[in-house]
Design a protein around this motif. Structure first.
Motif, mmCIF file in Angstrom:
data_model
loop_
_atom_site.group_PDB
_atom_site.id
_atom_site.type_symbol
_atom_site.label_atom_id
_atom_site.label_comp_id
_atom_site.label_asym_id
_atom_site.label_seq_id
_atom_site.Cartn_x
_atom_site.Cartn_y
_atom_site.Cartn_z
ATOM 1 N N PRO A 78 46.798 35.929 30.975
ATOM 2 C CA PRO A 78 47.341 35.250 32.143
ATOM 3 C C PRO A 78 48.868 35.358 32.174
ATOM 4 O O PRO A 78 49.472 35.863 31.230
ATOM 5 N N ALA A 79 49.478 34.893 33.258
ATOM 6 C CA ALA A 79 50.935 34.882 33.358
ATOM 7 C C ALA A 79 51.507 34.121 32.161
ATOM 8 O O ALA A 79 50.887 33.177 31.677
ATOM 9 N N GLU A 200 51.829 45.432 35.587
ATOM 10 C CA GLU A 200 51.047 45.019 36.755
ATOM 11 C C GLU A 200 51.379 45.865 37.984
ATOM 12 O O GLU A 200 51.733 45.342 39.030
ATOM 13 N N THR A 233 46.599 40.896 34.705
ATOM 14 C CA THR A 233 46.027 39.561 34.510
ATOM 15 C C THR A 233 44.525 39.603 34.790
ATOM 16 O O THR A 233 43.845 38.607 34.579
ATOM 17 N N GLU A 234 44.008 40.743 35.269
ATOM 18 C CA GLU A 234 42.635 40.764 35.739
ATOM 19 C C GLU A 234 41.663 41.467 34.789
ATOM 20 O O GLU A 234 41.776 42.663 34.553
ATOM 21 N N PRO A 235 40.687 40.705 34.280
ATOM 22 C CA PRO A 235 39.717 41.266 33.341
ATOM 23 C C PRO A 235 38.987 42.488 33.897
ATOM 24 O O PRO A 235 38.808 43.479 33.188
ATOM 25 N N ASP B 172 46.923 33.069 38.886
ATOM 26 C CA ASP B 172 46.104 33.765 37.885
ATOM 27 C C ASP B 172 44.635 33.762 38.279
ATOM 28 O O ASP B 172 44.158 32.812 38.888
ATOM 29 N N PRO B 173 43.887 34.816 37.882
ATOM 30 C CA PRO B 173 42.470 34.900 38.262
ATOM 31 C C PRO B 173 41.668 33.645 37.906
ATOM 32 O O PRO B 173 40.874 33.177 38.717
#
Lengths: 386, 359, 289
Positions: A78-79, A200, A233-235, B172-173
């Protein structure tokens, strides 16, 4: 005095490349070859206990990893997990507070970014607004004083690769976001940098464009010999890029390995949570109510698509749930549930309609359950790593 | 709460538009029912944000009328339309605390202090900001600030509509899921008309009851998420919704079957077509089956998305994507067949209604 | 751990040298003078804190300091609000922007001494435009200290308000449109928009404006010198220029310097208090590879 140093120099110059690099490292710390991998040979970036602490907060906490060329290396978290801090340290933009950074066998700790051959692509589309696309792509080569003919052919090649050929005479700001980001990537590619850092790069792009560029990216850098690091941040993005994933949380790398393996066999709870979208369903178990199949478990977790409406095999546990809300994307339904004190998400195929507040029994195969001890470490590694 | 009607809306940013190309919005006629949850979905530059700003009054349309509950509000300024809007990037009042930020729209409308306090506490809980309620907004992180923006949008309970302009971009996701669930929850309880602009299909489909798909200044399809998935009316909708998007293949029709090279794919009925129309076969990756029989293909690339895998294949020289469930293996010599429920025929990019296909 | 490279010192050396020549050495020289008595035969005698005590016990010094503070206070109280007001009313787009910016910059381009001269003539009761106009009200800056004050303030406001306005304008144009749109939707009044959107977003540049204007106005010299040339010393600067004793002058300079330093620090600390981020934000910006 003069003679000694001359002798030393000429002796060193006549040594093998290996010694020459060592000499340069001790003397001028300039990399003669170091990051420059235009020959396409494999590269390796090694971090040894890299740390950085600012105002008592660990931005990077003792990170050690070996990153190789040929695959995408994804930093997932995450951030504020430390992805950008780590990339800045890798690039030489920040000097780490502790630890060492080695590139292709050369210690580059504290060597500034200007002396390294590093390319970076940011979330924002950073190009020279006053120059045409052609001039933008050519800029890293002009800096290196490459002959004009070579620049021309290289710009053509890379523009073709990134499908920018029709726009070569336009200014970046006249292009769409996806095209602008392609220009930035083209600059990174022509630079033939040994280390390419993508922070990113797709975050500000439309969904569909992101899909398209994501499929292209691994191919673009595959044969360059560059070590490629990609932060997201994205799985889902991390999985689809393939290659390796390092999951990050609070300045630490919690696990580093092949992406699908980190996803399927996470080493601890934080990794499993970081690598899950929709969020992981987590429930703590007390010693009294602990299923016998999970000895020593303090926490159990199951991914949303492993929560089922009907049992798949005999070895499934049933849970009573209440429907909180539903979302569908047309082909799948996300059902938000309350199970005991916890909030779960169930992902089912097809469009289902449930009454909000309805009672439901959901099933979880024991083979799908991940179990963790009280410190959050994974216990019995799930056998299903297919 | 209100029903919103957009009648013959056209909008151009440059003065004096001449051709259709000068218009950012070519012609939009759309009704938003009272209490509906709508999404405006499309790629950047399709005009979705312009449309949202026309509803809120931040942009005055070049032509056409905006009606709230049948009343013409086209000339009414934003502050008089009684709507709430949340922007893409966080907009907070730095000098105020989180609580004061949320109370601001209510205080300006002279609500009773007790009511304000009660309502603000509810919303703080909704966007999970209770722990930060008395902090200055200035020092917070971007996603915390965006939660404040969202909270300010939700705090007034008597608005005609709440408009969202890509509100979860900076979040965030993991937090996205939480906030989207909160929004759904608010909508279910209050039945306020909501319009949500996004380029992200997942956000649009999971948020909205009705999704308005826009492309190049026009609306191409309005429907429920299931409609858009099962019966995309235009190849653009097929391509844009779904990940990966629909496989679109050039084809020719022979009676009640589509011919692909020497193979044929049966259709539900024989379509009536004009001779000159460009025909395409559309099948979503979810409806492509890999087995031992059918049209031979070779696997070019596999993508592992965790809960499913995507096989990118080459079939008769055309790229085709197929979706495999977790654990499902691809055959060594794959052959492609199409699930009849997911076979669509497109003539000049628009879907041909074949009656039986896709229930 | 590798030993830290000592080469960094070589890189910093030029800066250290420069600072030494421009600031440290002159300042130390002054410090040295301030504790000496310089006799006519150029002999130095150590006198310790004598000059400092003398200055601090001098009524003229305290009067001058007080006047300085009052002057700076008045200047700031007029220029900051006026500058902000002008900035708020400047056009945001179109041909008006460059026109406005050029017109506003004009006073800033005029050298200080010329400003003094202009106003000296402008205020003359026999031929000056302002002097003649105000003559009937009994205005005479050469005779009346209050009128001299008035003239000085008008002069400074005329000369420097546009600086504040330009800084405030720069702060204003950097506010994204969404803030104004959100405020309209929230039903904020114009005053609330100013208070909660514009002012906080201008805070950074206004801090700089206040600091610049305070330091400058506190060091005001040429203007009073031009207007009150030959008259009684009024401000610290003019007082300083008329002090004969070298050591006393040095001591006064040091005290003057320390006051400015202290007050600037106080301003800065107060204005940037509870400021989450420092003025310089590193962020994600970096060099384009």
């Amino acid at each position: 005095m003069l003679t000694t140093s001359d002798a030393c120099c000429s002796a060193a110059v006549q040594q093998s490349a290996f010694l020459r690099l060592r000499f340069d490292d001790r003397g001028n710390r300039r990399l003669m070859c170091g990051d420059d991998c235009s020959d396409g040979s494999a590269g390796m970036l090694e971090l040894k206990e890299v740390s950085r602490r600012i105002n008592g907060v660990d931005h990077l906490a003792g990170i050690s990893m070996r990153i190789e060329s040929g695959v995408m290396n994804v930093l997932l978290g995450p951030a504020r997990a430390g992805k950008t801090s780590l990339m800045r340290a890798m690039a030489g933009l920040d000097r780490p507070g502790g630890g060492e950074i080695w590139f292709n066998g050369v210690n580059v700790t504290g060597v500034g970014v200007a002396k390294r051959n590093v390319a970076m692509v940011y979330q924002q589309f950073i190009n020279y607004p006053g120059w045409t696309v052609r001039e933008n792509i050519a800029s890293p080569l002009k800096v290196k004083r490459t002959p004009a003919a070579e620049i021309e052919s290289e710009v053509q090649r890379v523009a073709e690769l990134l499908r920018l050929t029709p726009y070569l005479e336009r200014k970046p700001l006249e292009l769409s976001g996806g095209q602008q980001q392609r220009v930035a990537m083209a600059r990174a590619i022509v630079k033939k940098a040994g280390l390419v850092l993508l922070d990113e790069p797709l975050a500000n792009l439309d969904y569909k464009l992101r899909e398209e560029l994501r499929a292209e990216l691994p191919k673009l850098f595959a044969d360059s010999g560059a070590v490629v690091v990609y932060a997201t941040t994205e799985p889902l993005e991390a999985l689809l890029l393939g290659g390796m994933t390092a999951t990050m949380s609070e300045g630490r790398v919690t696990q580093f390995g092949p992406s699908h393996q980190v996803y399927r066999v996470p080493a601890d709870l934080i990794t499993a949570e970081t690598y899950s979208d929709p969020p992981l369903n987590v429930f703590s178990v007390t010693a009294a109510a602990r299923p016998a199949r999970f000895p020593g478990a303090a926490t159990l977790a199951v991914r949303p698509h492993h929560v089922r409406l009907s049992p798949k095999s005999g070895e499934a546990d049933a849970y009573a749930a209440t429907v909180l809300s539903m979302e569908t994307n047309g082909s799948e339904t996300f059902v938000h549930l309350r199970v005991g004190d916890a909030r779960w998400v169930m992902l089912t195929h097809g469009v289902h309609a449930f009454e909000v507040g309805a009672a439901l029994t959901v099933h979880v195969e024991s083979g799908d359950v991940m179990s963790f001890d009280s410190a959050g470490r994974a216990l019995a590694l799930s056998a299903r790593a297919a | 709460m209100a029903r919103i009607d957009l009648q013959n809306i056209r909008h151009a940013y440059a003065p004096d538009p001449k051709s259709d190309a000068d218009y950012a919005l070519k012609r939009v006629d759309q009704a938003f029912d009272d209490g509906g949850a709508y999404a405006l979905l499309g790629p950047s530059g399709c005009g979705k944000t312009s449309l949202l700003n026309i509803i809120s009054g931040l942009v005055a349309p070049t032509a056409g009328r905006v009606l709230f509950n049948g009343e013409d509000v086209t000339a009414r300024p934003t502050e008089k339309r009684n709507i709430a809007q949340v922007f893409q990037f966080p907009v907070v009042y730095d000098s105020m605390t989180v609580r004061e930020n949320l109370a601001f729209p209510l205080r300006n409308r002279r609500k009773k202090p007790d009511d304000i306090a009660r309502r603000v506490n509810e919303v703080l809980d909704l966007v999970s900001l209770t722990a930060l309620a008395d902090r200055r907004a200035r020092g917070l992180t971007a996603d915390e600030k965006q939660k404040i923006s969202l909270g300010r949008g939700l705090v007034r309970s008597d608005v005609n509509a709440i408009l969202f302009d890509e509100p979860l971009t900076v979040v965030d996701p993991q937090v996205k899921w939480e906030l989207r669930a909160s929004l759904r929850d608010v909508h279910r309880r209050t039945r306020t008309t909501m319009v949500y602009v996004t380029h992200d299909q997942t956000e649009a489909l999971t948020f909205a009851d009705k999704v308005v798909v826009m492309y190049d200044g026009e609306i191409v399809q309005v429907g429920s998420p299931a409609d858009l998935f099962d019966r995309p009316q235009h190849t653009f909708v097929g391509h844009f919704i779904g990940s990966p998007g629909m496989n679109i293949m050039p084809a020719s029709v022979d009676g009640a079957a589509v011919r692909l090279g020497e193979h044929s794919v049966p259709l539900a009925s024989a379509p009536r077509l004009d001779a000159l129309q460009k025909l395409q076969l559309g099948v979503r990756p979810e409806f492509v089956r890999l087995s031992a029989t059918g049209i031979p293909a070779t696997i070019v690339r596999m993508e592992d998305a965790g809960r499913y895998r995507v096989a990118h294949l080459d079939m008769l020289g055309m790229p085709v994507a197929a979706m495999l469930r977790e654990g499902e293996a691809a055959p060594a010599a794959p052959h492609i067949s199409f699930d009849p429920a997911g076979v669509h025929l497109y003539a000049d990019s628009w879907r041909v209604d074949l009656g039986g296909a896709a229930q | 751990m590798k030993p830290v490279s000592q080469k960094a010192w070589f890189l910093v050396a030029p800066v250290l040298l420069l600072v030494a020549f421009t600031a440290i050495i002159p300042l130390m020289t002054v410090v040295n003078y301030s504790v000496q008595y310089v006799a006519t035969n150029a002999q130095f005698h150590w006198v310790g804190d004598l000059w400092y005590r003398e200055v601090l016990h001098s009524e003229k010094f305290w009067n001058a300091l007080w006047r300085n503070l009052v002057f700076s206070g008045i200047i700031l109280a007029i220029q900051i609000p006026l500058g902000v007001l002008i900035a708020l009313n400047m056009p945001r787009k179109g041909w008006g922007v460059p026109t406005c910016l050029v017109l506003m910059s004009l006073p800033l381009l005029i050298p200080w001494y010329v400003v003094g001269m202009i106003w000296q003539m402008f205020g003359r009761v026999d031929i000056g435009l302002m002097g003649v106009m105000l003559r009937d009200f009994g205005y005479n800056y050469e005779g009346d200290p209050l009128d001299a004050w008035f003239t000085l303030i008008i002069m400074d406001v005329w000369h420097w308000t546009s600086l504040v306005a330009l800084l405030a304008y720069a702060g204003l144009v950097s506010i994204p449109n969404a803030y104004y749109q959100a405020a309209r939707i929230d039903g904020a009044s114009g005053w609330q928009v100013f208070l909660h959107v514009q002012l906080p977003r201008m805070a950074r540049v206004l801090t700089i404006a206040v600091l610049l204007r305070f330091m400058d106005s506190f060091m005001i010299f040429t203007e009073p010198f031009a207007v009150i040339a030959g008259g009684d010393p009024v401000f610290l600067s003019t007082e300083l220029s008329q002090t004969v004793e070298l050591g006393q002058r040095a001591a006064m300079s040091i005290i003057y310097f320390l006051i400015i330093l202290l007050l600037s620090w106080v301003f800065y600390t107060v204005m940037t208090r509870d400021d989450g981020e420092p003025i310089q934000t590193g962020g994600k910006s970096g060099s384009a590879s």
